[in-house]
Design a protein around this motif. Sequence first.
Motif, PDB file in Angstrom:
ATOM      1  N   ARG A 123       0.846  -1.196   0.000  1.00 43.58           N
ATOM      2  CA  ARG A 123       0.000   0.000   0.000  1.00 43.58           C
ATOM      3  C   ARG A 123       0.881   1.246   0.000  1.00 43.58           C
ATOM      4  N   ARG A 124       0.384   2.292  -0.586  1.00 42.71           N
ATOM      5  CA  ARG A 124       1.150   3.532  -0.643  1.00 42.71           C
ATOM      6  C   ARG A 124       1.164   4.216   0.718  1.00 42.71           C
ATOM      7  N   VAL A 125       2.297   4.814   1.023  1.00 46.64           N
ATOM      8  CA  VAL A 125       2.445   5.505   2.303  1.00 46.64           C
ATOM      9  C   VAL A 125       1.425   6.628   2.414  1.00 46.64           C
ATOM     10  N   GLN A 126       1.159   7.344   1.321  1.00 40.58           N
ATOM     11  CA  GLN A 126       0.196   8.444   1.347  1.00 40.58           C
ATOM     12  C   GLN A 126      -1.185   7.967   1.763  1.00 40.58           C
ATOM     13  N   GLN A 127      -1.602   6.827   1.219  1.00 43.16           N
ATOM     14  CA  GLN A 127      -2.942   6.325   1.511  1.00 43.16           C
ATOM     15  C   GLN A 127      -3.070   5.865   2.956  1.00 43.16           C
ATOM     16  N   VAL A 128      -2.069   5.159   3.470  1.00 39.75           N
ATOM     17  CA  VAL A 128      -2.120   4.696   4.856  1.00 39.75           C
ATOM     18  C   VAL A 128      -2.059   5.881   5.815  1.00 39.75           C
ATOM     19  N   ALA A 129      -1.190   6.851   5.521  1.00 37.72           N
ATOM     20  CA  ALA A 129      -1.090   8.039   6.372  1.00 37.72           C
ATOM     21  C   ALA A 129      -2.387   8.829   6.359  1.00 37.72           C
ATOM     22  N   GLY A 130      -2.989   8.979   5.174  1.00 37.19           N
ATOM     23  CA  GLY A 130      -4.268   9.688   5.091  1.00 37.19           C
ATOM     24  C   GLY A 130      -5.369   8.970   5.848  1.00 37.19           C
ATOM     25  N   ALA A 131      -5.401   7.634   5.776  1.00 32.38           N
ATOM     26  CA  ALA A 131      -6.419   6.869   6.509  1.00 32.38           C
ATOM     27  C   ALA A 131      -6.231   7.021   8.014  1.00 32.38           C
ATOM     28  N   CYS A 132      -4.982   7.009   8.487  1.00 30.33           N
ATOM     29  CA  CYS A 132      -4.716   7.186   9.915  1.00 30.33           C
ATOM     30  C   CYS A 132      -5.193   8.552  10.392  1.00 30.33           C
ATOM     31  N   LEU A 133      -4.891   9.579   9.620  1.00 25.03           N
ATOM     32  CA  LEU A 133      -5.291  10.928  10.018  1.00 25.03           C
ATOM     33  C   LEU A 133      -6.804  11.099   9.942  1.00 25.03           C
ATOM     34  N   TYR A 134      -7.450  10.442   8.984  1.00 23.22           N
ATOM     35  CA  TYR A 134      -8.912  10.524   8.878  1.00 23.22           C
ATOM     36  C   TYR A 134      -9.589   9.852  10.073  1.00 23.22           C
ATOM     37  N   ILE A 135      -9.026   8.749  10.544  1.00 24.80           N
ATOM     38  CA  ILE A 135      -9.576   8.075  11.725  1.00 24.80           C
ATOM     39  C   ILE A 135      -9.531   9.005  12.930  1.00 24.80           C
ATOM     40  N   VAL A 136      -8.412   9.696  13.097  1.00 24.20           N
ATOM     41  CA  VAL A 136      -8.292  10.624  14.223  1.00 24.20           C
ATOM     42  C   VAL A 136      -9.293  11.770  14.074  1.00 24.20           C
ATOM     43  N   CYS A 137      -9.476  12.259  12.839  1.00 29.01           N
ATOM     44  CA  CYS A 137     -10.462  13.325  12.611  1.00 29.01           C
ATOM     45  C   CYS A 137     -11.870  12.862  12.971  1.00 29.01           C
ATOM     46  N   ARG A 138     -12.205  11.629  12.639  1.00 32.57           N
ATOM     47  CA  ARG A 138     -13.525  11.100  13.003  1.00 32.57           C
ATOM     48  C   ARG A 138     -13.662  10.982  14.512  1.00 32.57           C
ATOM     49  N   GLN A 139     -12.602  10.545  15.172  1.00 30.99           N
ATOM     50  CA  GLN A 139     -12.669  10.392  16.626  1.00 30.99           C
ATOM     51  C   GLN A 139     -12.807  11.735  17.329  1.00 30.99           C
ATOM     52  N   GLU A 140     -12.185  12.765  16.783  1.00 34.56           N
ATOM     53  CA  GLU A 140     -12.206  14.089  17.405  1.00 34.56           C
ATOM     54  C   GLU A 140     -13.289  15.000  16.833  1.00 34.56           C
ATOM     55  N   ASN A 141     -14.162  14.450  15.965  1.00 30.53           N
ATOM     56  CA  ASN A 141     -15.267  15.219  15.363  1.00 30.53           C
ATOM     57  C   ASN A 141     -14.766  16.464  14.628  1.00 30.53           C
ATOM     58  N   LYS A 142     -13.744  16.286  13.822  1.00 24.98           N
ATOM     59  CA  LYS A 142     -13.226  17.372  13.005  1.00 24.98           C
ATOM     60  C   LYS A 142     -13.981  17.418  11.670  1.00 24.98           C
ATOM     61  N   PRO A 143     -14.221  18.619  11.135  1.00 26.41           N
ATOM     62  CA  PRO A 143     -15.064  18.755   9.925  1.00 26.41           C
ATOM     63  C   PRO A 143     -14.321  18.436   8.634  1.00 26.41           C
ATOM     64  N   PHE A 144     -13.831  17.210   8.523  1.00 20.74           N
ATOM     65  CA  PHE A 144     -13.136  16.798   7.307  1.00 20.74           C
ATOM     66  C   PHE A 144     -13.703  15.465   6.841  1.00 20.74           C
ATOM     67  N   MET A 145     -13.988  15.397   5.549  1.00 24.03           N
ATOM     68  CA  MET A 145     -14.542  14.195   4.963  1.00 24.03           C
ATOM     69  C   MET A 145     -13.463  13.425   4.211  1.00 24.03           C
ATOM     70  N   LEU A 146     -13.775  12.176   3.906  1.00 18.06           N
ATOM     71  CA  LEU A 146     -12.799  11.333   3.210  1.00 18.06           C
ATOM     72  C   LEU A 146     -12.470  11.899   1.836  1.00 18.06           C
ATOM     73  N   ILE A 147     -13.433  12.525   1.191  1.00 17.41           N
ATOM     74  CA  ILE A 147     -13.184  13.073  -0.139  1.00 17.41           C
ATOM     75  C   ILE A 147     -12.222  14.258  -0.077  1.00 17.41           C
ATOM     76  N   ASP A 148     -12.143  14.951   1.052  1.00 14.90           N
ATOM     77  CA  ASP A 148     -11.153  16.015   1.209  1.00 14.90           C
ATOM     78  C   ASP A 148      -9.737  15.438   1.175  1.00 14.90           C
ATOM     79  N   PHE A 149      -9.543  14.317   1.860  1.00 10.27           N
ATOM     80  CA  PHE A 149      -8.243  13.646   1.823  1.00 10.27           C
ATOM     81  C   PHE A 149      -7.967  13.106   0.426  1.00 10.27           C
TER      82      PHE A 149
END
Length: 366
Positions: A123-149
């Motif tokens: 897997r590409r490092v960009q994709q795994v890093a983006g998925a990790c950061l998106y999980i944290v955004c979901r946990q912290e209720n940050k206004p970012f969607m997967l399509i933004d990443f």
Amino acid sequence: MVWCDGCKADVVADSNDKSGFTCCTGCGKVLESLIFSTETTFTKGADGSSQAQGNFVSDSFAGRGGRGLSGYDSNSHEQSLARGKNEIDDVAERLGIRPREDMCNAACRLYKLAVQRNFTRGRRVQQVAGACLYIVCRQENKPFMLIDFSDMLQTNVFVLGAVFLQLCRLLRLEQHPIFQKPVDPSLFIHRFADRLDFKKRMHAVSNTALRLVASMKRDWMQTGRRPSGICGAALYIAAHIHGFRRKKIDVVSVVHIGESTLQQRLDEFENTKSGTLTIEEFDEKAAEFEEQQHNLTKEVEFGVGEDLSGMLTCEHRGMESVQHFAHGMCRICFVDYCRVSGGVQQEGMDPPAFLRAEVQRLNEAK
């Protein structure tokens, strides 16, 4: 605190280093089984030579360089972690995620777990890093969607979504309420409103859009739909209410939906009771519902209306430590239900599935 599927809650876990088991202190379920041994063992090959067995395990991958028992190169893993950290920092900076340092540190911890379990292979490092950061955004209720990443990483959103789901399964987060329950569209209103450039009246437009979103939630419009469509419809209506002649293409380019999807949400809102009200009538109704929600929150907080004699029908039924609160639900489920639906004392429409079933029943009765 870890998530337990048996208790359906974040619980304190008890780890036994000798057995390698991590168990829930509430129900006793084994959450993880990792057995490590510091004893060195050897096997004899076909040519009679002895070879050490096992893998070198490091908590921080910060040990000295060189190769371990089975050819493990700690430097390569340190480089992988460094690449992942740099990628996470870059994504957070370009998306404007705040507080950046705390969010990046949490995402790096997830990335470290992914590296330890060989999730980054293939897997590409960009994709795994983006998925990790998106999980944290979901946990912290940050206004970012997967399509933004996806847009920022120039990656297909479905490919990135597949990596996100696989990472959730690896970390056993797929059953966590944060990822099971619908995302509140209200989280994204201020961010989208800022990008639509309402200038000094941005807060007024945002407040109207939030009231529209609350009305749509009471009418079950958000159930089974992506939050971006609800946000787009609410912002489009709120902009016209306040005299901003924003075109549909302007809203579509900001919230990342199709123009047909935006039109569908507008048509659905037009068919609700709120869609037939004037601006003054809508504001008056919205103020009444906000007062009801405030009173309901206070009642739940102080246990007013609690009915301990009722029968539980929510997901926590059968658990001795959980008691009935109201309407067949425990306190936690009742609060979540009110957050999603807008409360129990409201004048919204019935859920779409119920309306379809009623139409089918009437047609069969004829």
